[in-house]
Design a protein around this motif. Structure first.
Motif, PDB file in Angstrom:
ATOM      1  N   GLU A 215       0.810  -1.205   0.000  1.00 22.67           N
ATOM      2  CA  GLU A 215       0.000   0.000   0.000  1.00 22.67           C
ATOM      3  C   GLU A 215       0.848   1.262   0.000  1.00 22.67           C
ATOM      4  O   GLU A 215       0.533   2.223  -0.675  1.00 22.67           O
ATOM      5  CB  GLU A 215      -0.902  -0.032   1.228  1.00 22.67           C
ATOM      6  N   SER A 216       1.948   1.252   0.760  1.00 20.39           N
ATOM      7  CA  SER A 216       2.707   2.486   0.869  1.00 20.39           C
ATOM      8  C   SER A 216       3.725   2.644  -0.250  1.00 20.39           C
ATOM      9  O   SER A 216       4.298   3.700  -0.388  1.00 20.39           O
ATOM     10  CB  SER A 216       3.402   2.537   2.223  1.00 20.39           C
ATOM     11  N   GLU A 217       3.967   1.603  -1.047  1.00 26.01           N
ATOM     12  CA  GLU A 217       4.927   1.755  -2.135  1.00 26.01           C
ATOM     13  C   GLU A 217       4.207   1.819  -3.480  1.00 26.01           C
ATOM     14  O   GLU A 217       4.345   2.771  -4.228  1.00 26.01           O
ATOM     15  CB  GLU A 217       5.888   0.560  -2.158  1.00 26.01           C
ATOM     16  N   LEU A 218       3.438   0.764  -3.743  1.00 23.23           N
ATOM     17  CA  LEU A 218       2.785   0.660  -5.048  1.00 23.23           C
ATOM     18  C   LEU A 218       1.322   1.031  -4.971  1.00 23.23           C
ATOM     19  O   LEU A 218       0.534   0.658  -5.815  1.00 23.23           O
ATOM     20  CB  LEU A 218       2.932  -0.766  -5.584  1.00 23.23           C
ATOM     21  N   VAL A 219       0.950   1.718  -3.910  1.00 29.09           N
ATOM     22  CA  VAL A 219      -0.410   2.192  -3.686  1.00 29.09           C
ATOM     23  C   VAL A 219      -1.386   1.017  -3.529  1.00 29.09           C
ATOM     24  O   VAL A 219      -1.888   0.792  -2.462  1.00 29.09           O
ATOM     25  CB  VAL A 219      -0.881   3.159  -4.780  1.00 29.09           C
TER      26      VAL A 219
ATOM     27  N   HIS B 221       0.620  10.389  -3.487  1.00 32.80           N
ATOM     28  CA  HIS B 221       1.127   9.053  -3.160  1.00 32.80           C
ATOM     29  C   HIS B 221       1.132   8.930  -1.639  1.00 32.80           C
ATOM     30  O   HIS B 221       1.552   9.846  -0.951  1.00 32.80           O
ATOM     31  CB  HIS B 221       2.547   8.898  -3.715  1.00 32.80           C
TER      32      HIS B 221
ATOM     33  N   VAL C 118      10.582   4.796  -0.189  1.00 34.57           N
ATOM     34  CA  VAL C 118       9.604   5.239   0.811  1.00 34.57           C
ATOM     35  C   VAL C 118      10.204   5.188   2.208  1.00 34.57           C
ATOM     36  O   VAL C 118       9.939   6.052   3.040  1.00 34.57           O
ATOM     37  CB  VAL C 118       8.294   4.423   0.731  1.00 34.57           C
TER      38      VAL C 118
END
Lengths: 352, 417
Positions: free
Chosen positions: A234-238, B42, B402
């Motif tokens: 979720e936090s990288e590739l949504v 994002h 990230v």
């Protein structure tokens, strides 16, 4: 039930085909709710509590909302493949249910190669995910799909090796047969060395525990759950491969994920934790009520699988996500060598 | 899938990506590599940061941060409003820790005016600065955990931050954008209830922090995700102008609170948290150590806080109290003058910097003796820290990008101003 429908074989097969769907959909509804509640209690929140009593209808409301949504598709995506991919993904996870023995009479297909069938049909999910990622014309989706393909294919190797270990010990690949062997009491379960009471049983206990852990880890990776949720990170590739999906298609992906969770948990429960067998005797046997036994077996099967589903949720809300290289090194440097070593060890022990 | 055409991205950004030395020789760089646009929308870029990544598979070959999506022109706005009117705008700079920004701005204006707030006000400001440091680092640690996939850490950290916001609410009536400090003091005094609340919070906080650390410090996945990722050396960090926990994570023991003490930081006893590795994990450890020191500082402040005024009595420079404005003629005139024409500082220019949670927040004010600054420049730590993003992410993977952004912990409200 077989006697009851003896005169109508087609009706019986139709029931067997539809039964998993009648099981999976309510299960997915409740599992999503349970996941949200479990995560909520882990995170000092309350979770859904508005829709229906205790928020029980929250997921139903969500699904109804998803069903009403417009069926949208990105401009440059492939029309046929975007529509087909959720169905393929769901097909992959639904096919597993064909071979799962829910109890001694309720098995879709009593296959002699049931275990191999399970592992091979779960590979269909890869095709669906790859197609979903590629056809949606989105770089994040593509990255997620490629990660998923690499991950699922790699982690099939350790799970196949564990299946080989089981085959050497049980001399069978039929799930029904494996379940039948673990009857009577908890000490006959394969996690505790199997039903043969010889000195080998005690050597098998640690081997089987390690094998169960390996199988659990690799199935966790195959169903894309944390800490192996890289395809949808979720936090990288949504959201990875299903970023561009909405409405009913997204709901199908969601359903497939939870169906898969239950399926792999049921697989582990079947081969290691006695399948549908009760850890002690049956109430039906004691009371001489033969119809009660299958019901009890169904209960035990579901309870064991749900327990493992809970462990999956527990891990999801506790562990961070691995990086792709760490994921690969875990598989190739640890799981496969250990599984291979155990396989050789088990082969020697059974030969003695 | 259609490839991204060169014309679709701003040519200067593409050029910037291609100009960076990647050590890879290909005829047409975009033929074998992919340009991935991360942000401005994002979940992991902490606001509206946009990073263009040049990817070879999953490996980042080069990257260009593209800032400015949250630019609101705060430096220019300062030129058109009085010194008092600008205080609420400082809340919106680093919106994770508003009281620290208020304090930084008011200290700069006080330096320009040549006044100093009463001792009690200074202690209250210190307490609020440190509370906001805890609140900000809780977000930083939680968001870092969330970036690497540990979602529960974030909620546990948010719980602690929530308690701090409730304390803000109790003291100054606002939970988020506090605007608590005034030029020459603070708007309201801390009462005993609030003091007890703060003490209570500090007492339970360390236990909660330990619980959070138990969840992630002993987790091998978490440690391995951050260990050795985004290493920045001491020299590089200094030459890039990095400040705050990011600088101290690289082994530079520089903290404005000890290097050139402001408020009463020379009267309290605390250590500067330093780690030498310079990677993302070191930056996380620095933050975790810093909140412990902050808790220590708050405890000392609560003990040593003197009684007395919380606003300076200096009629031409500081707003008089409302009770006096309503009853006395002289104060009414001063109030009227300050409200309409602003405080008139002497001609000159000053630079005043404080150690904010994110790093050195400095205000450079040029005054021509008018009621508003002639020019104000904000040196924001997030902006300078983001300079390091390019060299940090090169050679790592998309997942590390990230994690690195999370460990630098930029706040775009401050970076874009």
């Amino acid at each position: 039930m077989t006697d009851f429908m003896n005169g109508y074989p087609m009706l019986y097969y139709l029931f067997l085909a539809i039964f998993p769907l009648l099981f999976v959909i309510p299960f997915a509804l409740m599992a999503v709710y349970a996941e949200r509640k479990v995560s909520a209690y882990m995170q000092n929140r309350i979770g859904p509590n508005r829709t229906g009593p205790l928020g029980l209808l929250q997921t139903t409301a969500d699904i109804l909302k998803l069903l009403q949504k417009e069926d949208m598709r990105p401009g440059h995506s492939d029309r046929f493949l975007t529509s087909a991919s959720p169905i393929v993904v769901f097909l992959g996870s639904y096919l597993i249910y064909a071979a799962l023995p829910f109890n001694s009479i309720l098995t879709g297909a009593t296959l002699d190669l049931g275990l191999l069938f399970l592992l091979s049909v779960s590979g269909i999910v890869v095709i669906g995910i790859l197609v979903a990622g590629w056809s949606s014309d989105n770089k994040y989706s593509l990255l997620g799909a490629l990660r998923s393909a690499a991950q699922i294919i790699s982690y099939e190797i350790p799970s196949v090796m564990v299946v080989m270990i089981l085959f050497v010990i049980t001399q069978s690949l039929s799930l029904t047969e494996i379940s039948e062997k673990q009857t009577a009491n908890i000490f006959n379960w394969y996690i505790l060395g199997g039903p043969d009471l010889t000195w080998k049983k005690f050597i098998f206990i640690p081997i089987m525990i390690i094998s169960a852990v390996i199988l659990f880890i690799s199935t966790l990776a195959e169903v894309n759950r944390t800490p192996f949720d890289l395809p949808e990170a979720e936090s990288e590739l949504v959201a990875g491969f299903h970023t561009e999906f909405s409405g009913i298609k997204f709901a199908l992906f969601f359903l497939a994920e939870y169906a898969n969770m239950f399926a792999v948990s049921a697989l582990i429960a079947t081969v290691f934790f006695g399948g549908y067998q009760s850890p002690f005797g049956y109430l039906g046997d004691a009371l001489n009520l033969s119809w009660l036994v299958p019901a009890e077996q169904f209960f035990w099967f579901t309870i064991k699988a749900l327990g493992l589903v809970f462990v999956q949720m527990w891990l999801r809300w506790t562990l961070p996500r691995l990086r792709i290289d760490q994921l690969m090194s875990l598989c190739w440097k640890y799981l496969i060598p250990i599984a291979l070593f155990l396989f050789v060890l088990v082969t020697f022990i059974t030969m003695i | 899938m259609e490839r991204l055409q060169k014309g679709e991205v701003h040519p200067r950004i593409i050029q910037a990506l291609l100009d960076q030395d990647s050590g890879i020789t290909v005829d047409d760089a975009l033929d074998n590599e992919m340009i991935l646009n991360m942000g401005p929308q994002h979940p992991a870029t902490h606001g509206v940061l946009r990073v263009l990544l040049r990817l070879d598979g999953e490996t980042v070959v080069a990257s260009v941060p593209d800032l400015g999506y949250l630019h609101r022109g705060y430096e220019k706005m300062a030129e058109n409003m009085s010194y008092y009117e600008y205080i609420p705008h400082t809340d919106r700079l680093d919106y994770i820790s508003p009281p620290a920004n208020n304090t930084a701005y008011c200290l700069a204006v006080e330096k320009l005016l040549g006044i100093e707030a009463p001792k009690r006000a200074q202690y209250i400001r210190m307490i609020f600065c440190e509370l906001s440091r805890i609140a900000s680092h809780m977000i930083a640690i939680g968001a870092l955990g969330m970036d690497v996939g540990a979602l529960t850490v974030f909620m546990w950290c948010i719980r602690e931050r929530e308690k701090i916001l409730n304390i803000y609410d109790l003291v100054c009536g606002a939970r988020f954008t506090t605007s608590y400090t005034r030029i020459g003091g603070v708007s309201v005094d801390i009462n005993d209830v609030a003091k007890a609340k703060i003490a209570e919070f500090i007492d339970q906080f360390l236990g909660q922090l330990e619980e959070i650390e138990k969840l992630i410090n002993t987790n091998r996945i978490f440690l391995e995700r951050l260990d050795g990722i985004g290493v920045i050396s001491k020299e590089e960090a200094i030459s890039l102008g990095i400040t705050g926990p990011t600088l101290r994570g690289s082994g530079v023991e520089h903290d404005i609170r000890t290097a050139s003490p402001y408020l009463c930081y020379n009267e309290v006893d605390f250590k500067v948290a330093v780690q030498t590795e310079g990677d993302s994990l070191a930056r996380y450890f620095v933050r975790a150590d810093e909140v412990r020191e902050s808790a220590k500082i708050i405890r000392q402040c609560l003990e040593r806080m003197p009684s007395g005024d919380t606003m300076l009595n200096s009629p031409k420079k500081v707003l008089p109290r409302k009770t006096e404005v309503y009853t006395k003629m002289e104060e009414l005139i001063h109030d009227f003058m300050i409200m309409n024409f602003g405080v008139k500082p002497p001609v000159g220019e000053i630079y005043s910097a404080v150690e904010n949670p994110k790093g050195e927040l400095g205000f450079y004010i040029v005054s021509r003796g008018e009621g508003h600054p002639w020019k104000m420049k904000i040196k924001s730590p997030s902006f300078t820290n983001l300079q390091s993003l390019g060299p940090l992410v090169a050679g790592h993977m998309v997942s590390d990008v990230v994690a690195i952004i999370g460990s630098i912990d930029p706040v775009m409200g401050e970076a874009d101003k």
